[in-house]
Design an enzyme around this catalytic site. Sequence first.
Site, short mmCIF file in Angstrom:
data_model
loop_
_atom_site.label_atom_id
_atom_site.label_comp_id
_atom_site.label_asym_id
_atom_site.label_seq_id
_atom_site.Cartn_x
_atom_site.Cartn_y
_atom_site.Cartn_z
N PRO A 2 0.83 -1.23 0.00
CA PRO A 2 0.00 0.00 0.00
C PRO A 2 0.86 1.27 0.00
O PRO A 2 1.82 1.37 0.75
CB PRO A 2 -0.79 -0.09 1.31
CG PRO A 2 -0.56 -1.46 1.85
CD PRO A 2 0.65 -2.02 1.22
N GLU A 3 0.50 2.20 -0.88
CA GLU A 3 1.12 3.52 -0.87
C GLU A 3 0.01 4.53 -0.61
O GLU A 3 -1.10 4.17 -0.25
CB GLU A 3 1.87 3.77 -2.19
CG GLU A 3 3.01 2.76 -2.38
CD GLU A 3 3.90 3.03 -3.58
OE1 GLU A 3 3.92 4.17 -4.08
OE2 GLU A 3 4.58 2.09 -4.02
N LYS A 58 1.55 7.37 4.39
CA LYS A 58 0.97 6.03 4.56
C LYS A 58 0.49 5.79 5.98
O LYS A 58 0.17 4.67 6.35
CB LYS A 58 2.03 4.98 4.20
CG LYS A 58 2.61 5.13 2.80
CD LYS A 58 3.72 4.11 2.58
CE LYS A 58 4.70 4.59 1.53
NZ LYS A 58 5.88 3.72 1.43
N HIS A 92 -6.14 -14.23 9.39
CA HIS A 92 -5.10 -13.20 9.53
C HIS A 92 -5.63 -11.88 10.10
O HIS A 92 -5.02 -10.83 9.86
CB HIS A 92 -4.40 -12.93 8.20
CG HIS A 92 -3.93 -14.16 7.49
ND1 HIS A 92 -3.05 -15.04 8.07
CD2 HIS A 92 -4.23 -14.68 6.27
CE1 HIS A 92 -2.82 -16.04 7.23
NE2 HIS A 92 -3.53 -15.84 6.14
N ARG A 111 1.08 -10.78 6.57
CA ARG A 111 2.54 -10.82 6.76
C ARG A 111 3.03 -10.03 7.95
O ARG A 111 4.23 -10.00 8.22
CB ARG A 111 3.24 -10.37 5.47
CG ARG A 111 2.97 -11.38 4.34
CD ARG A 111 3.81 -11.11 3.13
NE ARG A 111 5.24 -11.21 3.43
CZ ARG A 111 6.20 -10.89 2.57
NH1 ARG A 111 5.88 -10.45 1.38
NH2 ARG A 111 7.46 -10.99 2.91
N ARG A 258 15.62 -2.01 -3.87
CA ARG A 258 14.25 -2.08 -4.39
C ARG A 258 14.26 -1.86 -5.90
O ARG A 258 15.08 -1.11 -6.42
CB ARG A 258 13.38 -0.99 -3.74
CG ARG A 258 13.37 -0.98 -2.22
CD ARG A 258 12.54 -2.11 -1.65
NE ARG A 258 11.18 -2.09 -2.15
CZ ARG A 258 10.19 -1.31 -1.70
NH1 ARG A 258 10.41 -0.47 -0.72
NH2 ARG A 258 8.99 -1.39 -2.23
#
Length: 282
Positions: A2-3, A58, A92, A111, A258
């Site tokens: 997510p950005e 974010k 989750h 995660r 990255r």
Amino acid sequence: MPELPEVEVAARQLRSWLSGRRIVAAHAARSRVIRGQAPQRFASLAGRRLAGIERVGKWLLLSFDGGEGLISHLGMTGKWIRRRKGAAPPPHVRATLELEGGQAVDYRDPRLFGRLVRGSVDELRRFPSWRALGPDPLAGIDAARLHAALARTKRSLKEALMDQRTLAGLGNIHVSEALHRAKLDPRRPASTMTPHESRRLADAIRDGLRYALALEDGPEPVAYVEEGGENRFLVYDHAGEPCPSCGTPIARIVQGGRSTYFCPRCQPRWRGRVNRAKARAR
Ligand SMILES: [Zn+2]
């Protein structure tokens, strides 16, 4: 991952789901998402109502009545989702706000790279990651400030823009997209930008974010590309495919660990062509 656009959509959804509904129960499981905090800190949100949500980059800061607050960062796979009355929670789920009327809002994070931080709003405003954030670009970018921030770093444009102190909310996707829109080499030293180029970059960042937000804000938000969603970006994750402007295959390089995606023709290698006198004249 997510950005800014995904987090802006999360903020809008949380506002619409939580506004006007009292929280009747709150809980958080012990997990990396809450780090060392006592689950009881989450339980004490019971009885409260949402007062507002601020988003910077974010990060979200939710405020509740009585001055209580909750910071949320979605990490890599975090998502706030609403659950119908009586429905079983999906896997989750790391934290849940149960609302009057029987609905629940779950924080799901397979995660576990996200964060939830409880505290008073005053305390949370002093949270280091929140305090360190640069300006949020969605409402408008101060191009002169951006230029000054780029001018004082020795890093590449890509790495300088990934730094949340430069502008808050850009990640791998939106840095690649903005540099492509602005026709700038991601490897170029940030300090060599001219004021004119910084203005062009600011416009490109705004355009890329608005484009993504328009895609995300439909009734069925586009899934993250990593989760098999359709890739509607110009260069991000399009290595080897033709550039939408010129047809040259999109290149992928690694910067700061990255991936960066760019068009070698539209974003040619910067070779220091602009000398300082010329830069000042622009
Ligand atoms: Zn191209």
